[in-house]
Scaffold this motif. Structure first.
Motif, PDB file in Angstrom:
ATOM      1  N   ILE A 193       0.858  -1.180   0.000  1.00 44.61           N
ATOM      2  CA  ILE A 193       0.000   0.000   0.000  1.00 44.61           C
ATOM      3  C   ILE A 193       0.896   1.232   0.000  1.00 44.61           C
ATOM      4  N   PHE A 194       0.762   2.014  -1.044  1.00 43.68           N
ATOM      5  CA  PHE A 194       1.554   3.226  -1.239  1.00 43.68           C
ATOM      6  C   PHE A 194       0.711   4.441  -0.855  1.00 43.68           C
ATOM      7  N   CYS A 195       1.290   5.347  -0.058  1.00 44.07           N
ATOM      8  CA  CYS A 195       0.614   6.599   0.289  1.00 44.07           C
ATOM      9  C   CYS A 195       1.618   7.745   0.198  1.00 44.07           C
ATOM     10  N   ASP A 196       1.159   8.878  -0.304  1.00 45.43           N
ATOM     11  CA  ASP A 196       2.011  10.069  -0.333  1.00 45.43           C
ATOM     12  C   ASP A 196       1.215  11.325   0.021  1.00 45.43           C
ATOM     13  N   GLN A 197       0.176  11.155   0.855  1.00 48.84           N
ATOM     14  CA  GLN A 197      -0.703  12.237   1.300  1.00 48.84           C
ATOM     15  C   GLN A 197      -1.500  12.846   0.149  1.00 48.84           C
ATOM     16  N   SER A 198      -1.441  12.210  -1.007  1.00 48.90           N
ATOM     17  CA  SER A 198      -2.249  12.653  -2.137  1.00 48.90           C
ATOM     18  C   SER A 198      -3.068  11.508  -2.719  1.00 48.90           C
ATOM     19  N   ARG A 199      -2.626  10.284  -2.475  1.00 42.81           N
ATOM     20  CA  ARG A 199      -3.311   9.120  -3.026  1.00 42.81           C
ATOM     21  C   ARG A 199      -2.955   7.872  -2.235  1.00 42.81           C
ATOM     22  N   TRP A 200      -3.841   6.933  -2.321  1.00 43.51           N
ATOM     23  CA  TRP A 200      -3.715   5.606  -1.704  1.00 43.51           C
ATOM     24  C   TRP A 200      -3.713   4.610  -2.846  1.00 43.51           C
ATOM     25  N   ILE A 211      -3.766  -2.412  -8.241  1.00 41.34           N
ATOM     26  CA  ILE A 211      -4.959  -3.209  -7.943  1.00 41.34           C
ATOM     27  C   ILE A 211      -6.140  -2.299  -7.654  1.00 41.34           C
ATOM     28  N   SER A 212      -5.908  -1.264  -6.864  1.00 44.57           N
ATOM     29  CA  SER A 212      -6.948  -0.278  -6.567  1.00 44.57           C
ATOM     30  C   SER A 212      -6.276   1.015  -6.138  1.00 44.57           C
ATOM     31  N   THR A 213      -7.010   2.107  -6.242  1.00 46.58           N
ATOM     32  CA  THR A 213      -6.434   3.405  -5.887  1.00 46.58           C
ATOM     33  C   THR A 213      -7.528   4.367  -5.472  1.00 46.58           C
ATOM     34  N   ASN A 219      -1.534   9.286   5.487  1.00 46.96           N
ATOM     35  CA  ASN A 219      -0.135   9.104   5.881  1.00 46.96           C
ATOM     36  C   ASN A 219       0.333   7.686   5.610  1.00 46.96           C
ATOM     37  N   ALA A 220      -0.588   6.733   5.731  1.00 48.25           N
ATOM     38  CA  ALA A 220      -0.305   5.325   5.462  1.00 48.25           C
ATOM     39  C   ALA A 220      -1.641   4.627   5.263  1.00 48.25           C
ATOM     40  N   GLY A 221      -1.588   3.393   4.816  1.00 44.70           N
ATOM     41  CA  GLY A 221      -2.826   2.658   4.593  1.00 44.70           C
ATOM     42  C   GLY A 221      -2.585   1.170   4.537  1.00 44.70           C
ATOM     43  N   PHE A 222      -3.678   0.414   4.559  1.00 38.76           N
ATOM     44  CA  PHE A 222      -3.604  -1.034   4.398  1.00 38.76           C
ATOM     45  C   PHE A 222      -4.955  -1.531   3.912  1.00 38.76           C
ATOM     46  N   GLN A 237      -9.241   5.214   9.533  1.00 39.74           N
ATOM     47  CA  GLN A 237     -10.533   5.369   8.871  1.00 39.74           C
ATOM     48  C   GLN A 237     -10.696   4.339   7.761  1.00 39.74           C
ATOM     49  N   LYS A 238     -11.902   3.774   7.692  1.00 42.19           N
ATOM     50  CA  LYS A 238     -12.233   2.905   6.562  1.00 42.19           C
ATOM     51  C   LYS A 238     -12.543   3.776   5.354  1.00 42.19           C
ATOM     52  N   ILE A 239     -12.023   3.385   4.211  1.00 39.80           N
ATOM     53  CA  ILE A 239     -12.249   4.150   2.989  1.00 39.80           C
ATOM     54  C   ILE A 239     -13.540   3.676   2.331  1.00 39.80           C
TER      55      ILE A 239
END
Length: 298
Positions: A193-200, A211-213, A219-222, A237-239
């Motif tokens: 899971i890649f995060c850069d405060q602009s996208r997940w 796979i999904s975005t 700040n981070a995700g899973f 938070q759940k997306i």
């Protein structure tokens, strides 16, 4: 007695004592050479009487000089009192200590295995920012400002081995624009899971395919088998896949107070119910919620 007679007597005395004088000179020179040879072994603060300061502080050097004078005075006093036995044993003990200080480094030099000379090979400069390494160190992820790249076989582990690129994923957000925010990567079992405060972004581990975005400020995700999650500051938070930028308070949970998303260091999804989080000031395993709550924030 004439001057010639005195010189003759002096000459006869020197001829008779040349062996003793030569022995003393040899001992003097040999002692100095031996001291020079073993000096590197004792050249460390813990081997000095007063540590590192003992060689620089005038007061400590003066104290050593005073102690030498006191020792000399005690020896003279004992000699005047006819206590030669004490002097003899004191000298023997001092000689034993001196001999020990000589033999310890000599034994070390003789028994220690010399360290092999390290030869460094010439390598190209690796101008990338490091972000992540797999738990088994089989792969690591870097970026070169324009692409996120996964490598295997870290260069330098064995002579002659170079890092091999496995996949590359472009960081372009569109129109040749790139995020200036810090990048975080979470080990999500079979994905990253890649995060850069602009996208997940959820990336496949094997080929780096998306796979999904979501366009969220994380700040981070899973991602579990049921839900996708983001970490923002101290909140989990759940997306919502249909409204990713609208937080659902029933699926918003507080993380430990010591954990801050901006200080995120590492995250590993252990299973669908547990997540390992590490930051500058906190590390631990959190339980992943499987149902909403009725409070403002869980």
């Amino acid at each position: 007695m004439t001057g010639e007679g005195r010189m003759a007597l002096l000459k006869d005395a020197m001829v008779g004592q040349w062996r003793s004088m030569g022995s003393m000179a040899a001992m003097f020179v040999g002692t100095i050479l031996l001291a020079i040879y073993i000096q590197p072994f004792w050249d460390r603060p813990e081997s000095r009487a007063f540590g590192e300061a003992g060689t620089t502080k005038v007061g400590l050097i003066g104290l050593e000089f005073i102690l030498i004078l006191i020792f000399t005075g005690v020896i003279i006093w004992l000699a005047k009192r006819g206590l030669q036995v004490i002097i003899k044993w004191a000298v023997l003990i001092i000689l034993w200590i001196s001999l020990s200080y000589c033999l310890i480094p000599l034994s070390s030099y003789a028994l220690d295995t010399p360290q092999p000379t390290v030869e460094f090979r010439t390598e190209e400069h690796f101008n990338h920012d490091f972000h992540f390494t797999d738990l088994d160190s089989s792969g690591f992820i870097v970026d070169n400002q324009t692409h996120l790249i996964k490598y295997s076989e870290a260069s330098g582990i064995e002579s002659g081995i170079q890092a091999n690129q496995i996949w590359s994923w472009p960081l372009d957000m569109g129109n040749q624009s790139f995020s200036a925010h810090p990048i975080t990567i979470v080990d999500n079992i079979d994905s990253y899971i890649f995060c850069d405060q602009s996208r997940w972004v959820k990336l496949d581990k094997n080929d780096g395919s998306v796979i999904s975005t979501y366009d969220v400020h994380c700040n981070a995700g899973f991602s579990t088998s049921e839900y996708d999650w983001e970490i923002i500051d101290t909140l989990l938070q759940k997306i919502d896949p249909f409204h990713p930028n609208i937080p659902n308070h029933s699926w918003t949970y507080k993380l430990p107070e010591q954990f801050l998303g901006k200080d995120f260091l590492r995250g590993v999804l252990l299973n669908d119910g547990e997540m390992l989080l590490v930051s500058d000031d906190w590390a631990g395993i959190i339980e992943i919620p499987d149902e909403p709550h009725n409070q403002d924030r869980g």
